[in-house]
Write a protein that holds these residues in place. Sequence first.
Motif, mmCIF file in Angstrom:
data_model
loop_
_atom_site.group_PDB
_atom_site.id
_atom_site.type_symbol
_atom_site.label_atom_id
_atom_site.label_comp_id
_atom_site.label_asym_id
_atom_site.label_seq_id
_atom_site.Cartn_x
_atom_site.Cartn_y
_atom_site.Cartn_z
ATOM 1 N N MET A 297 28.782 31.126 37.007
ATOM 2 C CA MET A 297 28.576 31.800 38.281
ATOM 3 C C MET A 297 29.903 32.310 38.841
ATOM 4 S SD MET A 297 25.597 29.760 40.390
ATOM 5 C CE MET A 297 26.163 28.100 40.080
ATOM 6 N N THR A 298 30.958 31.522 38.657
ATOM 7 C CA THR A 298 32.275 31.961 39.105
ATOM 8 C C THR A 298 32.690 33.231 38.390
ATOM 9 O OG1 THR A 298 32.917 29.662 39.533
ATOM 10 C CG2 THR A 298 34.691 31.289 39.348
ATOM 11 N N VAL A 299 32.543 33.236 37.077
ATOM 12 C CA VAL A 299 32.882 34.437 36.304
ATOM 13 C C VAL A 299 32.016 35.608 36.718
ATOM 14 C CG1 VAL A 299 32.816 35.446 33.988
ATOM 15 C CG2 VAL A 299 33.856 33.207 34.347
ATOM 16 N N GLY A 300 30.726 35.360 36.912
ATOM 17 C CA GLY A 300 29.826 36.434 37.309
ATOM 18 C C GLY A 300 30.236 37.094 38.610
ATOM 19 N N LEU A 301 30.711 36.302 39.567
ATOM 20 C CA LEU A 301 31.142 36.854 40.852
ATOM 21 C C LEU A 301 32.537 37.458 40.774
ATOM 22 C CD1 LEU A 301 29.761 33.995 43.125
ATOM 23 C CD2 LEU A 301 28.889 36.339 42.988
ATOM 24 N N VAL A 302 33.460 36.774 40.111
ATOM 25 C CA VAL A 302 34.829 37.287 39.991
ATOM 26 C C VAL A 302 34.858 38.621 39.275
ATOM 27 C CG1 VAL A 302 37.032 36.884 38.813
ATOM 28 C CG2 VAL A 302 36.016 35.074 40.197
ATOM 29 N N THR A 303 34.063 38.743 38.216
ATOM 30 C CA THR A 303 34.119 39.957 37.402
ATOM 31 C C THR A 303 33.385 41.139 38.014
ATOM 32 O OG1 THR A 303 32.271 39.111 36.082
ATOM 33 C CG2 THR A 303 34.501 38.728 35.244
ATOM 34 N N LEU A 304 32.813 40.963 39.207
ATOM 35 C CA LEU A 304 32.370 42.139 39.954
ATOM 36 C C LEU A 304 33.547 43.075 40.205
ATOM 37 C CD1 LEU A 304 29.970 40.514 42.574
ATOM 38 C CD2 LEU A 304 29.316 42.055 40.718
ATOM 39 N N ALA A 305 34.751 42.498 40.241
ATOM 40 C CA ALA A 305 35.958 43.316 40.363
ATOM 41 C C ALA A 305 36.092 44.255 39.177
ATOM 42 C CB ALA A 305 37.195 42.416 40.462
#
Length: 444
Positions: free
Chosen positions: A364-372
């Motif tokens: 979930m962290t990666v999913g949100l961070v990689t919105l960048a």
Amino acid sequence: MESPNPDIAAKPGSRAWVVMAMLLVFMLINYADKAVLGLAANPIMRELGLSHSEYGLLASSFFFLFNVSAVAVGFLADRFPTRWLLFGMALVWGLTQLPVVAGAGFAALLASRIVLGAAEGPAQPVAMHAAFKWFPNEKRSIPSALISGGGGLGGVVAAPLLTLVIINFGWRWAFLSLFVVGVLWCVIWAVVGREGTADRASARTSAEPEPAADFRVPYRRILLSGTWLAGFVGAFGAYWTSALLLAWVPSYLETSLGYSAVAAGTIVTAPWVLKTVATFGQGALTQWLMHRGVSSRVSRGILGGCAVFLAGAAMLLVPVVSHPALKIALITVAFSIGAVKFAIGQTINAEITPPAQRGAVMSMTVGLVTLAGLAAPYVTGRIVESAADPATGFALAFAIPGTLMLVGGLLAFAFVRPERDARRIAAHGRRADQQEPHPSPTGS
């Protein structure tokens, strides 16, 4: 679900490092697959007749399903062997290169990058989850640095080699080489890949409140903690920067600074080299500090905050300086040292999260961070296209990640407190499990 081999569980040392070596190569391939599009940006735009914004859309397409896939597969990683999830991802990476080799135009190239992004979204968190199955919390800094550093190493190795392939044989041959490497990794991994048992060993032997394998807490307790939120902001800015390094820095060096394709391919290697050195160095330093009794807040939180803050400051200075050597030095720092936040951040996330939920939280962290990564290439393309000249456009575009990283560094100094938040999260979990209690490692 496959059971751990008892012989492997008894002697995890050598097998753990064989698995780590394969995960390092896995992440090397992962970043090479991402980097190839940016290295071939100018020939692709010339051959396919693309504008800056169209190429930006192509680069951003990699992240269309990246985030959703990262989260979905992360939940699967808590229920199925990571060995086979990693194998499936790497196989898809290789297969997505084939349409490009066969002469794909813009539409097919766009589709292949979307599928590739979906397969690469879960790569880092699942690889971390697989590695952490072999190492207890106090020994995870080096493994997490190796996995995150695999990306930087991919840039060090891939950038010059793929540039040579593109110049001498054409950009499509670079995609073919990645197909061959990806399939070869799958063959070797099918033989040597295994599941670790460190979580079960920690639950049996540790006197610390590290959760047992079936211990769970509400996800909001983790994602709304100061540690997670502050780490997210810094990681978001660092990932925006990484997306620009992959998609736009080679083109920036050629169009705005006047370097040749060969020189740009060489210069762009420098951030990858420093990124690799910084990530590996951070892992060794963090583990040494923790071994000497330094808190995770300092050895992980403050250290990561400093790296992101310095990268943000360097990014904001890149458009200001005019001396070529100083500009290249600032580019190298700006596009490299913030990446240590990925290794530190995921290690901290694992520290505050029960093992039964670790794969999901990291994903979930990666999913949100990689919105960048979804936003950065396209936004940059639009800014550059709308500016009076490319140099002005890139200066404006660089201000976005620079500011994000400065703020992320300051937030890390104030709010990243892993030990405190781990205790708070564990306390909520115990209350949630009172109706179906599980024995704690201390027997309390």
